[in-house]
Each structure stands twice: as C-alpha cells, then as structure tokens.
Design a protein around this motif. Structure first.
Motif, PDB file in Angstrom:
ATOM      1  N   ILE A  45      27.254   7.232  22.985  1.00 19.59           N
ATOM      2  CA  ILE A  45      27.443   7.031  24.427  1.00 19.59           C
ATOM      3  C   ILE A  45      28.746   6.283  24.708  1.00 19.59           C
ATOM      4  O   ILE A  45      29.513   6.643  25.613  1.00 19.59           O
ATOM      5  CB  ILE A  45      26.241   6.268  25.019  1.00 19.59           C
ATOM      6  N   SER A  46      29.019   5.246  23.925  1.00 21.05           N
ATOM      7  CA  SER A  46      30.238   4.447  24.138  1.00 21.05           C
ATOM      8  C   SER A  46      31.487   5.280  23.890  1.00 21.05           C
ATOM      9  O   SER A  46      32.464   5.210  24.646  1.00 21.05           O
ATOM     10  CB  SER A  46      30.231   3.224  23.221  1.00 21.05           C
ATOM     11  N   CYS A  47      31.473   6.078  22.828  1.00 16.50           N
ATOM     12  CA  CYS A  47      32.626   6.914  22.505  1.00 16.50           C
ATOM     13  C   CYS A  47      32.854   7.965  23.597  1.00 16.50           C
ATOM     14  O   CYS A  47      33.990   8.188  24.030  1.00 16.50           O
ATOM     15  CB  CYS A  47      32.409   7.581  21.148  1.00 16.50           C
ATOM     16  N   PHE A  48      31.769   8.578  24.058  1.00 18.03           N
ATOM     17  CA  PHE A  48      31.887   9.589  25.116  1.00 18.03           C
ATOM     18  C   PHE A  48      32.426   8.984  26.407  1.00 18.03           C
ATOM     19  O   PHE A  48      33.362   9.518  27.019  1.00 18.03           O
ATOM     20  CB  PHE A  48      30.531  10.249  25.376  1.00 18.03           C
ATOM     21  N   LEU A  49      31.851   7.860  26.837  1.00 18.69           N
ATOM     22  CA  LEU A  49      32.288   7.245  28.091  1.00 18.69           C
ATOM     23  C   LEU A  49      33.740   6.787  28.016  1.00 18.69           C
ATOM     24  O   LEU A  49      34.499   6.933  28.984  1.00 18.69           O
ATOM     25  CB  LEU A  49      31.376   6.062  28.429  1.00 18.69           C
ATOM     26  N   ALA A  50      34.135   6.227  26.868  1.00 15.21           N
ATOM     27  CA  ALA A  50      35.521   5.769  26.717  1.00 15.21           C
ATOM     28  C   ALA A  50      36.494   6.932  26.847  1.00 15.21           C
ATOM     29  O   ALA A  50      37.506   6.833  27.561  1.00 15.21           O
ATOM     30  CB  ALA A  50      35.692   5.074  25.363  1.00 15.21           C
TER      31      ALA A  50
END
Length: 228
Positions: A45-50
């Motif tokens: 999720i963090s990688c996608f949102l970033a």
C-alpha cells in the motif's frame, strides 16, 4: 498490435511475479503469523500510494503496469524484512523504493537498481537494529510493538562465532532467522525455475534484479563451507 501484445506480456509477467511472491507471503504467514501479512500489506500500500502521488503530481497517468510494479516491489521489499520490523520503517522504505529508486529515474523500465534492494539498503543503514535483527520462526508476534527477543541473521552469527545458529535440518526447512521470505531456499529455487521456464524472467534478469532474495542464503552457504 505489437504495442498491445507487449503490454499484455508485461502484465502477464508481473502477475506471474505477484503469484509467486504470494507463495512466499503464505510461507511467511505460516512461520510468523498474521503480522507477516500486515507487513506485506503495508509495504504494498505504501509503495503504491507513494508512486501514485508522485505520478499524479508529475502530471502523468498511472497505468495498470505501474500499479502491478508497485505491488511487486512492495512484496519483494517486505519479504526481505524481519516480521518484527516497526511499521514506520516499512512505510519510509517503501517510499524510497517507489519514488527515489524508480520514479525519480523515469518510472518503470528506467530504473538503474532494484527498487526493493535500494529500499532495504536504505532501511538497514538507518535502522540496523530493527532491520537486521530477526525473531525466531514460529514465535508469536504482537501486532503493534514486538517484545520478542531478536537474533542476528544466520550469516552474521556464522561470521561472528564461526558456528551457525541453526541445525542443518532447520536450514533445509527454512526455519532459521532471516528475512520473512528469504529463508525458504527450496521454495525460492522452484519459483526461480518456474519463472525462467515461463520466460517471465531470464537468468540475466534474475542476476540483475531478483538476486536480493537469495543474497542471505548465498552468504550463508559460502561462509558455512568455509568454517566447516
């Protein structure tokens, strides 16, 4: 037609990688419980949102391939981490992987280094005691703050004491301290062979981009044979 075929092939290859990484996630869940799944979920999720925020702010459109690449990067990064890692380390590392290691260089297809490997290197330098110390497999881990005793990886222990902190059978079964998805060397070997057969990756691609999952095992066996 050639462009559509290329896009379909890229998506197919990314889905192949996601499927096999999910196998490693399942193995991580088996050894470390639900916290391993949470670690993987936060990384993805963090990688996608970033990446999504960076792409939108850059005035570009995020394509399906970009999303799938984010998922693959997040899963690989998570599998390199201990199940006990604090959640903030995962978030920061994932941002480094998606933005600094990929988007800054132009996005997918233009990366110089593996984004997951860059994220792991950055995290291990900034938080060595949280990233390079590991819980024992099968020990229950708390959802928020882990209070379990943590141990050095089998390779670090071997270098420090000239004796591995695991029995041979534990090494064979992957039941030793290390990154969540890096100790299951039999599963990893089957996965690599399958991906090469399906032409999802080439042997050269594996050496250049996917080697980080095998690095702890390579170091271990090299040192293990030296000290035998």
């Amino acid at each position: 037609m050639d462009i559509l075929k290329k896009q379909k092939t890229e998506k197919s290859h990314l889905w192949d990688q996601i499927i096999v990484l999910m196998v490693l996630c399942f193995m991580s869940w088996y050894f470390y419980g639900i916290r391993a799944v949470i670690v993987a979920g936060i990384a993805v999720i963090s990688c996608f949102l970033a990446e999504f925020i960076f792409i939108v702010l850059s005035g570009r459109k995020m394509h399906t391939e970009d999303t799938l690449n984010s998922v693959v990067t997040g899963l690989i990064f998570a599998m390199m981490l201990p199940a006990s890692v604090p959640y903030y380390v995962i978030v920061v590392g994932s941002i480094v992987a998606g933005v600094v290691a990929r988007q800054v260089f132009g996005g997918r297809g233009h990366t110089i280094f593996s984004p997951a490997a860059v994220a792991f290197a950055f995290s291990s330098i900034c938080w060595p005691s949280q990233v390079l110390m590991y819980p024992k497999p099968t020990e229950a881990l708390a959802f928020i703050t882990v209070s379990n005793t943590l141990y050095p990886s089998i390779t670090n222990n071997l270098l420090a004491t000239m004796s591995p902190n695991a029995q041979d059978i534990e090494v064979i079964l992957g039941e030793f301290c290390g990154g969540m998805g890096t100790t299951h060397w039999i599963v990893l070997s089957v996965i690599v062979i399958m991906l090469i057969i399906r032409r999802t990756i080439s042997p050269l691609t594996f050496l250049l981009e996917e080697w980080e999952l095998y690095l702890p095992l390579h170091t271990y066996f090299h040192n293990y044979l030296m000290f035998r």
